[in-house]
Design an enzyme around this catalytic site. Sequence first.
Site, PDB file in Angstrom:
ATOM      1  N   THR A  95       0.879  -1.166   0.000  1.00  0.00           N
ATOM      2  CA  THR A  95       0.000   0.000   0.000  1.00  0.00           C
ATOM      3  C   THR A  95       0.917   1.217   0.000  1.00  0.00           C
ATOM      4  OG1 THR A  95      -1.669  -1.231   1.208  1.00  0.00           O
ATOM      5  CG2 THR A  95      -1.892   1.183   1.173  1.00  0.00           C
ATOM      6  N   LYS A 170      -6.686   2.147  -3.355  1.00  0.00           N
ATOM      7  CA  LYS A 170      -6.397   1.419  -2.098  1.00  0.00           C
ATOM      8  C   LYS A 170      -6.465   2.376  -0.904  1.00  0.00           C
ATOM      9  CE  LYS A 170      -4.988  -1.925   0.603  1.00  0.00           C
ATOM     10  NZ  LYS A 170      -6.008  -2.827   1.136  1.00  0.00           N
ATOM     11  N   LYS A 239      -0.264   4.491   8.773  1.00  0.00           N
ATOM     12  CA  LYS A 239       0.499   4.929   7.596  1.00  0.00           C
ATOM     13  C   LYS A 239      -0.437   5.177   6.411  1.00  0.00           C
ATOM     14  CE  LYS A 239       1.819   1.684   5.012  1.00  0.00           C
ATOM     15  NZ  LYS A 239       1.570   0.888   3.826  1.00  0.00           N
TER      16      LYS A 239
HETATM   17  P1  NAD Z   1       5.342  -6.849   7.158  1.00  0.00           P
HETATM   18  O1  NAD Z   1       5.965  -5.790   7.990  1.00  0.00           O
HETATM   19  O2  NAD Z   1       4.843  -8.094   7.790  1.00  0.00           O
HETATM   20  O3  NAD Z   1       6.364  -7.283   5.979  1.00  0.00           O
HETATM   21  C1  NAD Z   1       7.184  -6.392   5.278  1.00  0.00           C
HETATM   22  C2  NAD Z   1       8.507  -7.108   5.007  1.00  0.00           C
HETATM   23  O4  NAD Z   1       9.335  -6.278   4.169  1.00  0.00           O
HETATM   24  C3  NAD Z   1       9.315  -7.360   6.299  1.00  0.00           C
HETATM   25  O5  NAD Z   1       9.611  -8.757   6.410  1.00  0.00           O
HETATM   26  C4  NAD Z   1      10.576  -6.539   6.101  1.00  0.00           C
HETATM   27  O6  NAD Z   1      11.737  -7.139   6.658  1.00  0.00           O
HETATM   28  C5  NAD Z   1      10.671  -6.476   4.588  1.00  0.00           C
HETATM   29  N1  NAD Z   1      11.500  -5.395   4.081  1.00  0.00           N
HETATM   30  C6  NAD Z   1      11.511  -4.098   4.476  1.00  0.00           C
HETATM   31  N2  NAD Z   1      12.394  -3.396   3.732  1.00  0.00           N
HETATM   32  C7  NAD Z   1      12.947  -4.269   2.851  1.00  0.00           C
HETATM   33  C8  NAD Z   1      13.910  -4.137   1.816  1.00  0.00           C
HETATM   34  N3  NAD Z   1      14.496  -2.961   1.550  1.00  0.00           N
HETATM   35  N4  NAD Z   1      14.238  -5.250   1.102  1.00  0.00           N
HETATM   36  C9  NAD Z   1      13.659  -6.447   1.369  1.00  0.00           C
HETATM   37  N5  NAD Z   1      12.735  -6.625   2.354  1.00  0.00           N
HETATM   38  C10 NAD Z   1      12.382  -5.540   3.069  1.00  0.00           C
HETATM   39  O7  NAD Z   1       4.170  -6.110   6.364  1.00  0.00           O
HETATM   40  P2  NAD Z   1       2.864  -6.777   5.707  1.00  0.00           P
HETATM   41  O8  NAD Z   1       1.776  -6.825   6.731  1.00  0.00           O
HETATM   42  O9  NAD Z   1       3.257  -8.004   4.976  1.00  0.00           O
HETATM   43  O10 NAD Z   1       2.472  -5.620   4.655  1.00  0.00           O
HETATM   44  C11 NAD Z   1       3.208  -5.393   3.462  1.00  0.00           C
HETATM   45  C12 NAD Z   1       2.476  -4.333   2.646  1.00  0.00           C
HETATM   46  O11 NAD Z   1       1.159  -4.800   2.320  1.00  0.00           O
HETATM   47  C13 NAD Z   1       2.273  -2.996   3.393  1.00  0.00           C
HETATM   48  O12 NAD Z   1       2.415  -1.937   2.505  1.00  0.00           O
HETATM   49  C14 NAD Z   1       0.858  -3.106   3.939  1.00  0.00           C
HETATM   50  O13 NAD Z   1       0.284  -1.827   4.148  1.00  0.00           O
HETATM   51  C15 NAD Z   1       0.181  -3.887   2.829  1.00  0.00           C
HETATM   52  N6  NAD Z   1      -0.985  -4.693   3.240  1.00  0.00           N
HETATM   53  C16 NAD Z   1      -0.946  -5.460   4.361  1.00  0.00           C
HETATM   54  C17 NAD Z   1      -2.077  -6.227   4.705  1.00  0.00           C
HETATM   55  C18 NAD Z   1      -2.103  -7.112   5.944  1.00  0.00           C
HETATM   56  O14 NAD Z   1      -3.198  -7.589   6.297  1.00  0.00           O
HETATM   57  N7  NAD Z   1      -0.982  -7.349   6.621  1.00  0.00           N
HETATM   58  C19 NAD Z   1      -3.228  -6.193   3.892  1.00  0.00           C
HETATM   59  C20 NAD Z   1      -3.216  -5.414   2.736  1.00  0.00           C
HETATM   60  C21 NAD Z   1      -2.085  -4.668   2.425  1.00  0.00           C
END
Ligand code: NAD
Length: 296
Positions: A95, A170, A239
């Site tokens: 997102t 989104k 965020k």
């Molecule tokens: P999360 O924090 O669980 O996972 C993010 C991952 O990215 C982490 O493992 C982190 O180590 C990794 N990361 C960060 N910087 C990095 C880099 N430079 N290189 C490689 N890896 C890197 O987050 P999430 O819950 O999986 O969410 C991910 C995205 O999806 C976000 O933007 C969130 O807003 C969106 N989203 C999440 C959900 C949900 O239910 N969790 C639903 C819809 C959308």
Amino acid sequence: MSLTITVIGLGQMGGNMALTLKAAGFAVTGSDLFEAARSKLEGLGLAVVAPDALPVSDVYLLSLPTSAHVREVIEQSPGLLTLAPKGSVIVDTSTSDPAVSRELAEKVTAAGLLWLDAPVSGGPKGAASGKLGMLLGGDEATIERVTPMLEAMSAKRTHVGGPGSGHVVKLANNYLCAAHLITTAEAVAMAAKAGVGPAACLAGINSGSGRSAISEVNFPEWVLSERFDSGFTTGLMRKDLRLARDAAEQLGIPLPLLQAVVDAWHANPEQPTDSDDFNHITTSILARASQAESNQ
Ligand code: NAD
């Protein structure tokens, strides 16, 4: 032709997407900044590489916390702009900030790569079952190229416009989701104070025009059950709300209710904390009904 896919960001969403794509028969490699995320997925059978390595792939699927992380992966480390093979597709499922996505999409295209924003709904459960909802921002030809991958990940795909449009919609969606959590909690608290319990109140709302995914899914699954294990954190929702508010400000449209929702979500950083499940935003509102009762 079967697509080769590198998933960058193996968190709640990216890890589950990678496993779903692997189970669907794609050649998938994963990478993450954090060793713990890489070894967890490796233990589940996924091929993983260190974050500075970039396997040759048809698709680079990003699932990262914010646009700043997306920019870093594209421009700096590992640097998709210079290292990704020409013609490969960058799919940003995070997102992200639509203005940054549009800027990055131009750079990606100028470097001979293709761009698609594909933010998702459905949480880790939807990612693990291949039943996500996806909003697509990009051109038809790019979507067509990655359609087998999108079909394996999602139950529903909605093409809403060119690059950045998926991220615009989104933010609009998450604004409503955040607002509905607060309004539904207030409605349930009001009914409780008036002598109607939460389950009965929600059954009534869900048979009427006030219903939403929040009243139909979040309240029974995570709030009333007190499980609070949706896999989406309060910090990520905060965020998203700041991004929506900033986008409205940049566009010069006053949206006072959006600002009120942003304020409500940021009123107390301890309740809920950024790492708490986002459904916890209802907790202090629902507590008001019982506090009011005990004060009588
Ligand atoms: P999360 O924090 O669980 O996972 C993010 C991952 O990215 C982490 O493992 C982190 O180590 C990794 N990361 C960060 N910087 C990095 C880099 N430079 N290189 C490689 N890896 C890197 O987050 P999430 O819950 O999986 O969410 C991910 C995205 O999806 C976000 O933007 C969130 O807003 C969106 N989203 C999440 C959900 C949900 O239910 N969790 C639903 C819809 C959308």
